[in-house]
Design an enzyme around this catalytic site. Structure first.
Site, PDB file in Angstrom:
ATOM      1  N   GLY A   1      18.104  21.578  32.753  1.00  0.00           N
ATOM      2  CA  GLY A   1      16.682  21.340  32.537  1.00  0.00           C
ATOM      3  C   GLY A   1      16.443  20.309  31.448  1.00  0.00           C
ATOM      4  O   GLY A   1      17.173  20.260  30.451  1.00  0.00           O
TER       5      GLY A   1
ATOM      6  N   HIS B   1      14.213  32.870  34.459  1.00  0.00           N
ATOM      7  CA  HIS B   1      12.763  32.760  34.651  1.00  0.00           C
ATOM      8  C   HIS B   1      12.522  31.641  35.656  1.00  0.00           C
ATOM      9  O   HIS B   1      13.467  31.071  36.223  1.00  0.00           O
ATOM     10  CB  HIS B   1      12.047  32.514  33.315  1.00  0.00           C
ATOM     11  CG  HIS B   1      12.654  31.387  32.510  1.00  0.00           C
ATOM     12  ND1 HIS B   1      12.590  30.074  32.906  1.00  0.00           N
ATOM     13  CD2 HIS B   1      13.377  31.395  31.366  1.00  0.00           C
ATOM     14  CE1 HIS B   1      13.203  29.320  32.017  1.00  0.00           C
ATOM     15  NE2 HIS B   1      13.708  30.092  31.076  1.00  0.00           N
TER      16      HIS B   1
ATOM     17  N   GLN C   1      20.879  18.617  24.616  1.00  0.00           N
ATOM     18  CA  GLN C   1      21.991  19.216  25.372  1.00  0.00           C
ATOM     19  C   GLN C   1      22.339  18.332  26.564  1.00  0.00           C
ATOM     20  O   GLN C   1      23.519  18.093  26.865  1.00  0.00           O
ATOM     21  CB  GLN C   1      21.584  20.614  25.842  1.00  0.00           C
ATOM     22  CG  GLN C   1      22.510  21.225  26.875  1.00  0.00           C
ATOM     23  CD  GLN C   1      22.193  22.689  27.151  1.00  0.00           C
ATOM     24  OE1 GLN C   1      22.512  23.549  26.360  1.00  0.00           O
ATOM     25  NE2 GLN C   1      21.566  22.967  28.294  1.00  0.00           N
TER      26      GLN C   1
ATOM     27  N   GLY D   1      11.845  28.647  35.349  1.00  0.00           N
ATOM     28  CA  GLY D   1      12.539  27.382  35.063  1.00  0.00           C
ATOM     29  C   GLY D   1      13.920  27.357  35.710  1.00  0.00           C
ATOM     30  O   GLY D   1      14.322  26.355  36.318  1.00  0.00           O
ATOM     31  N   HIS D   2      14.635  28.481  35.599  1.00  0.00           N
ATOM     32  CA  HIS D   2      15.948  28.555  36.257  1.00  0.00           C
ATOM     33  C   HIS D   2      15.783  28.500  37.774  1.00  0.00           C
ATOM     34  O   HIS D   2      16.593  27.883  38.480  1.00  0.00           O
ATOM     35  CB  HIS D   2      16.671  29.849  35.883  1.00  0.00           C
ATOM     36  CG  HIS D   2      16.981  29.994  34.420  1.00  0.00           C
ATOM     37  ND1 HIS D   2      16.248  30.783  33.574  1.00  0.00           N
ATOM     38  CD2 HIS D   2      17.959  29.429  33.663  1.00  0.00           C
ATOM     39  CE1 HIS D   2      16.754  30.710  32.357  1.00  0.00           C
ATOM     40  NE2 HIS D   2      17.786  29.895  32.375  1.00  0.00           N
TER      41      HIS D   2
ATOM     42  N   MET E   1      22.444  31.149  30.920  1.00  0.00           N
ATOM     43  CA  MET E   1      22.819  32.262  30.036  1.00  0.00           C
ATOM     44  C   MET E   1      22.043  33.509  30.463  1.00  0.00           C
ATOM     45  O   MET E   1      21.822  34.416  29.656  1.00  0.00           O
ATOM     46  CB  MET E   1      22.538  31.903  28.581  1.00  0.00           C
ATOM     47  CG  MET E   1      23.407  30.725  28.118  1.00  0.00           C
ATOM     48  SD  MET E   1      23.698  30.672  26.337  1.00  0.00           S
ATOM     49  CE  MET E   1      22.043  30.537  25.722  1.00  0.00           C
ATOM     50  N   GLY E   2      21.605  33.532  31.718  1.00  0.00           N
ATOM     51  CA  GLY E   2      20.872  34.691  32.201  1.00  0.00           C
ATOM     52  C   GLY E   2      19.449  34.712  31.670  1.00  0.00           C
ATOM     53  O   GLY E   2      18.917  33.679  31.275  1.00  0.00           O
TER      54      GLY E   2
ATOM     55  N   ARG F   1      13.371  32.707  25.517  1.00  0.00           N
ATOM     56  CA  ARG F   1      12.917  33.193  24.209  1.00  0.00           C
ATOM     57  C   ARG F   1      11.430  33.539  24.196  1.00  0.00           C
ATOM     58  O   ARG F   1      10.972  34.238  23.294  1.00  0.00           O
ATOM     59  CB  ARG F   1      13.205  32.138  23.137  1.00  0.00           C
ATOM     60  CG  ARG F   1      14.677  31.928  22.869  1.00  0.00           C
ATOM     61  CD  ARG F   1      14.888  31.144  21.577  1.00  0.00           C
ATOM     62  NE  ARG F   1      16.239  31.340  21.080  1.00  0.00           N
ATOM     63  CZ  ARG F   1      17.295  30.649  21.479  1.00  0.00           C
ATOM     64  NH1 ARG F   1      17.137  29.695  22.360  1.00  0.00           N
ATOM     65  NH2 ARG F   1      18.484  30.897  20.981  1.00  0.00           N
TER      66      ARG F   1
HETATM   67  O1  PAF Z   1      21.082  25.779  28.623  1.00  0.00           O
HETATM   68  C1  PAF Z   1      21.761  26.830  28.676  1.00  0.00           C
HETATM   69  O2  PAF Z   1      21.326  27.855  29.200  1.00  0.00           O
HETATM   70  C2  PAF Z   1      23.144  26.837  28.037  1.00  0.00           C
HETATM   71  O3  PAF Z   1      23.187  26.020  26.919  1.00  0.00           O
HETATM   72  C3  PAF Z   1      24.241  26.480  29.034  1.00  0.00           C
HETATM   73  C4  PAF Z   1      24.092  25.063  29.552  1.00  0.00           C
HETATM   74  C5  PAF Z   1      24.242  27.466  30.190  1.00  0.00           C
HETATM   75  C6  PAF Z   1      25.608  26.567  28.332  1.00  0.00           C
HETATM   76  O4  PAF Z   1      25.837  27.844  27.814  1.00  0.00           O
END
Ligand code: PAF
Length: 281
Positions: free
Chosen positions: A147, A32, A153, A34-35, A28-29, A187
């Site tokens: 992650g 950081h 999730q 982690g991504h 979701m942009g 966040r």
């Molecule tokens: O973890 C996230 O950033 C979101 O929940 C995802 C998997 C991109 C779905 O919008």
């Protein structure tokens, strides 16, 4: 690196790359470290790395949270470029949810309805499941990267991938943490310096439970109470501290196998989640 805004542009960009492995990193942009870890994992394994940036309105239970969600596309694209991403899909909401959109992917049962599902409402995981399904179908990747911080999730996505027989391997990367142990999250930028310091109680609480379980305490309620005490000592009243089966999310009666310890708490007005797995799952 190319940036596309539509699914048809993505498919066109991927059409001559299908001979090699395609990795998908949905985000979701507000990227950081982690991504970056997810992108590096894909870069190491896949011939083509696709990243998506979409702040998915359907998974936000609070409009204020959606409005406050950081949007940092220029910086995100710069990070993606540095990490060797090949294609970025950054659609707008009308591309993902065009007029007349009426389909929801809904995982049922404790993995979607307890903890985050109970706190954030039924719509949260419906929103996640629907958008992840759409992104998987848009890119048809060989691997998709998520992650471990978002443990529930991950469980929801595992379920929908299995149930819908989507041909993708899910790669779950360990939670990325700052030096003081706080799980990296988009966040975290909303925390004041004082809240940032107090938020460390969350990984400390998880460590306390891990140490106590290693020392032989197997009563989930006793372990839960320890975590709550650590949090409350820093002025944090958790939304939940739960010890559950990491696959089914059913509460456990004893800690004698893999157990997910999950915490959600507001520090100031910022909602944070974190988890660890006891018993080496
Ligand atoms: O973890 C996230 O950033 C979101 O929940 C995802 C998997 C991109 C779905 O919008």
């Amino acid at each position: 690196m190319i940036v596309v805004r539509t699914v048809s542009e993505l498919r066109a960009a991927l059409s001559d790359r299908r001979g090699g492995a395609i990795g998908l990193v949905p985000t979701m942009g507000a990227l950081h470290e982690g991504h970056a870890t997810l992108l590096r994992a894909s870069r190491a394994q896949d011939d083509t790395v696709v990243m998506t940036i979409f702040v998915n309105p359907a998974q936000f239970d609070e409009q204020s949270d959606l409005a406050a969600y950081p949007r940092t596309e220029d910086a995100d694209l710069a990070l993606a470029e540095r990490e060797g991403v090949d294609i970025v899909l950054a659609p707008d909401a009308a591309e993902v949810y065009p007029p007349g959109f009426a389909t929801t992917v809904s995982v049922t049962g404790p993995i979607a309805e307890t903890l985050e599902g109970a706190e954030r409402g039924r719509g949260h995981f419906d929103g996640v499941a629907t958008v992840v399904t759409k992104l998987l179908l848009a890119a048809l990747p060989d691997r998709a990267y998520f992650g471990a911080k978002d443990a529930q999730q991950v469980a929801v996505i595992r379920r929908l991938v299995a149930d819908l027989a989507i041909p993708v391997a899910l790669v779950i990367c360990p939670t990325s943490r700052d030096a003081d142990g706080l799980a990296r999250s988009s966040r975290n930028t909303r925390l004041s310096p004082e809240e940032r310091t107090r938020a460390r109680a969350i990984p400390h609480a998880l460590q306390n439970v891990t140490d106590a379980a290693a020392a032989g305490i197997s009563d989930p309620e006793a372990l839960r109470a320890r975590a709550v005490a650590v949090l409350e000592a820093s002025g944090i009243r958790p939304e939940y501290v739960a010890l559950v089966d990491p696959v089914t999310f059913a509460p456990v009666a004893r800690v004698d196998g893999p157990v997910l310890v999950a915490i959600a708490a507001r520090v100031g007005s910022t909602r944070l989640i974190d988890n660890t797995v006891l018993g080496g799952a």
